[in-house]
Design a protein around this motif. Structure first.
Motif, short mmCIF file in Angstrom:
data_model
loop_
_atom_site.label_atom_id
_atom_site.label_comp_id
_atom_site.label_asym_id
_atom_site.label_seq_id
_atom_site.Cartn_x
_atom_site.Cartn_y
_atom_site.Cartn_z
N ILE A 59 0.84 -1.20 0.00
CA ILE A 59 0.00 0.00 0.00
C ILE A 59 0.87 1.25 0.00
N TRP A 60 1.93 1.23 0.80
CA TRP A 60 2.87 2.36 0.79
C TRP A 60 3.47 2.56 -0.61
N ALA A 61 3.90 1.48 -1.23
CA ALA A 61 4.52 1.57 -2.56
C ALA A 61 3.55 2.10 -3.60
N SER A 62 2.26 1.79 -3.46
CA SER A 62 1.28 2.24 -4.46
C SER A 62 1.19 3.75 -4.53
N GLY A 63 1.49 4.43 -3.42
CA GLY A 63 1.41 5.89 -3.43
C GLY A 63 2.74 6.59 -3.40
N GLU A 64 3.71 6.01 -2.69
CA GLU A 64 4.97 6.70 -2.46
C GLU A 64 6.13 6.22 -3.33
N SER A 65 6.04 5.03 -3.86
CA SER A 65 7.15 4.48 -4.64
C SER A 65 6.62 3.63 -5.79
N PRO A 66 6.02 4.28 -6.81
CA PRO A 66 5.40 3.52 -7.91
C PRO A 66 6.35 2.55 -8.60
N GLU A 67 7.65 2.90 -8.65
CA GLU A 67 8.60 2.03 -9.33
C GLU A 67 8.81 0.71 -8.59
N SER A 68 8.54 0.68 -7.30
CA SER A 68 8.70 -0.56 -6.54
C SER A 68 7.39 -1.32 -6.38
N LEU A 69 6.29 -0.78 -6.93
CA LEU A 69 4.99 -1.44 -6.76
C LEU A 69 4.94 -2.84 -7.35
N PRO A 70 5.48 -3.09 -8.56
CA PRO A 70 5.40 -4.46 -9.10
C PRO A 70 6.00 -5.51 -8.18
N VAL A 71 7.14 -5.19 -7.57
CA VAL A 71 7.77 -6.13 -6.65
C VAL A 71 6.94 -6.27 -5.38
N ALA A 72 6.49 -5.13 -4.84
CA ALA A 72 5.72 -5.16 -3.59
C ALA A 72 4.39 -5.86 -3.78
N ALA A 73 3.73 -5.64 -4.92
CA ALA A 73 2.44 -6.28 -5.17
C ALA A 73 2.61 -7.79 -5.30
N ALA A 74 3.63 -8.23 -6.02
CA ALA A 74 3.87 -9.66 -6.17
C ALA A 74 4.16 -10.31 -4.83
N MET A 75 4.93 -9.61 -3.99
CA MET A 75 5.24 -10.14 -2.67
C MET A 75 3.97 -10.29 -1.83
N ALA A 76 3.14 -9.24 -1.84
CA ALA A 76 1.89 -9.31 -1.08
C ALA A 76 0.98 -10.40 -1.61
N GLY A 77 0.92 -10.55 -2.94
CA GLY A 77 0.10 -11.59 -3.54
C GLY A 77 0.53 -12.97 -3.12
N ALA A 78 1.83 -13.21 -3.10
CA ALA A 78 2.34 -14.53 -2.73
C ALA A 78 2.06 -14.85 -1.27
N VAL A 79 2.37 -13.89 -0.40
CA VAL A 79 2.21 -14.13 1.03
C VAL A 79 0.74 -14.29 1.40
N CYS A 80 -0.11 -13.41 0.89
CA CYS A 80 -1.51 -13.42 1.31
C CYS A 80 -2.30 -14.57 0.70
N ALA A 81 -1.95 -14.99 -0.51
CA ALA A 81 -2.62 -16.16 -1.09
C ALA A 81 -2.37 -17.38 -0.22
N ARG A 82 -1.14 -17.52 0.25
CA ARG A 82 -0.80 -18.67 1.11
C ARG A 82 -1.50 -18.57 2.46
N VAL A 83 -1.46 -17.39 3.08
CA VAL A 83 -2.00 -17.22 4.43
C VAL A 83 -3.52 -17.37 4.43
N ALA A 84 -4.19 -16.82 3.41
CA ALA A 84 -5.65 -16.92 3.36
C ALA A 84 -6.10 -18.38 3.27
N TYR A 85 -5.42 -19.15 2.44
CA TYR A 85 -5.77 -20.56 2.31
C TYR A 85 -5.49 -21.30 3.61
N ARG A 86 -4.35 -21.04 4.21
CA ARG A 86 -3.97 -21.73 5.44
C ARG A 86 -4.93 -21.38 6.57
N ALA A 87 -5.31 -20.11 6.69
CA ALA A 87 -6.21 -19.69 7.76
C ALA A 87 -7.59 -20.33 7.60
#
Length: 383
Positions: A281-309
């Motif tokens: 969320i920070w990257a989406s507003g403050e660091s657009p150039e790092s958003l692709p990496v940050a979004a992919a990281m969030a997608g990987a972590v949260c997809a796993r955690v949501a299923y596990r929970a």
């Protein structure tokens, strides 16, 4: 870096949370039916949900932080409202790629809540073809897993032609347009198969459309990660409350070491997801150039955690967790469906490598690129 919330952001999230009270609603059937109505969405728009992360010159609420908090609350409630499909995907694409009076005209009804938008990504894999005809371009093709494809009255379609990818607007009342609700594992979202048979299309003037599409894909990934974080939180809350109150062999179920460990491990995993979402969320507003990496990281972590929970919630609730009357199965269904339609942990790891400029060990020289979204039915995970 992590996001910072203003008092206004917190207030909006609190109001949104009140809207979601009483959700999820356990459906009476698993048939593909409408999950919400226009009146419900207008009510949500009245408190500003449809204006989140929109340009200030159009009376929008700038920044992704407030929207992120609302999406977390929506995920906890498994809200069926079109926040990701309309507010994030359709509205962000318009805001980023359309200028002037065209942008204002398209966003007006969406931000007011009188319209609902959806994007048919026909440019992926050449799913939609463009035919030049005397009366204007016509679109032919089919795309699955279109969110709110039946409910939306502003339908945007991307299609690749001789001059590259173009954005079109089509009239849902056109005889060549068909949207059919499809069966899905997720009983709280609406998906549709959109078929275009020579459908009349109005080209929309855009600038840097390819870059806008890439950014919107990242923002949608962050949005779904927020929802997945909220869903995982709710699953942990439900589970810990149950194992605290449930008496087994004369003791609280949560007092057994094996149960404690599962809940503790899930709490640690949730901390990881919280950090990944905050950074994205920070990257989406403050660091657009790092958003692709940050979004992919969030997608990987949260997809796993949501299923596990969700999986943990179903099992630790015991027999009741496997019943239709308990909401645990709805969270599990949402986690499975998100993975099937949008990608699993490995998919987002591949995106992370690509965004970081690291060659993927699974990539080949003749890799055709991203494939079109597939419906949960096509993935073989129908109920």
């Amino acid at each position: 870096m992590i996001r910072t919330l203003t008092d206004e952001d917190r207030m909006i999230a609190e109001v949104a949370g009140e809207l979601f009270v009483g959700h999820p609603v356990i459906p009476a059937t698993d048939e593909p039916v409408a999950r919400y109505d226009a009146a419900t969405w207008r009510h949500a728009a009245e408190v500003g949900l449809s204006a989140l992360a929109m340009p200030a010159d159009l009376d929008g609420i700038e920044g992704f932080a407030a929207l992120g908090e609302v999406l977390v609350a929506a995920g906890a409630a498994l809200s069926p409202l079109p926040l990701v499909g309309s507010v994030v995907t359709a509205q962000q694409l318009i805001a980023l790629s359309v200028a002037g009076e065209h942008r204002a005209a398209l966003l007006g009804g969406l931000m007011a809540g009188t319209s609902i938008g959806t994007l048919v990504a026909g440019h992926r894999g050449g799913a939609v073809r463009v035919e030049a005809r005397p009366g204007g371009p016509r679109l032919t093709g089919a795309v699955d897993a279109v969110p709110d494809g039946v409910t939306a009255d502003l339908v945007l379609v991307t299609a690749a032609g001789p001059e590259g990818v173009t954005l079109y607007r089509i009239d849902p009342a056109d005889a060549g347009f068909t949207a059919t609700r499809t069966r899905s594992v997720d009983l709280t979202r609406e998906y549709a198969r959109v078929e275009l048979a020579g459908c009349a299309a109005q080209p929309i003037p855009t600038h840097e459309l390819a870059a806008a599409l890439s950014r919107v894909e990242d923002l949608a990934t962050v949005a779904r990660a927020c929802e997945q974080l909220g869903a995982a939180r709710r699953c942990l809350e439900m589970t810990t409350a149950h194992v605290r109150d449930r008496i087994q062999f004369g003791r609280a179920l949560g007092s057994f070491q094996a149960v404690k460990h599962q809940c503790a491990d899930l709490a640690v995993a949730l901390d990881d997801a919280e950090s990944a979402v905050s950074h994205a969320i920070w990257a989406s507003g403050e660091s657009p150039e790092s958003l692709p990496v940050a979004a992919a990281m969030a997608g990987a972590v949260c997809a796993r955690v949501a299923y596990r929970a969700a999986d943990t919630a179903v099992h630790l609730h015991g027999g009741i967790g496997f019943t239709w009357e308990h909401p645990a199965h709805l969270y599990f269904r949402r986690a499975v469906s998100d993975t099937a339609v949008y990608g699993d942990e490995n998919h987002f790891r591949e995106r992370f490598l690509a965004a970081s400029g690291i060659p993927s060990p699974n990539a080949s020289n003749d890799d055709p690129g991203p494939s079109p979204q597939r419906s949960p039915h096509q993935q073989g995970v129908t109920p």
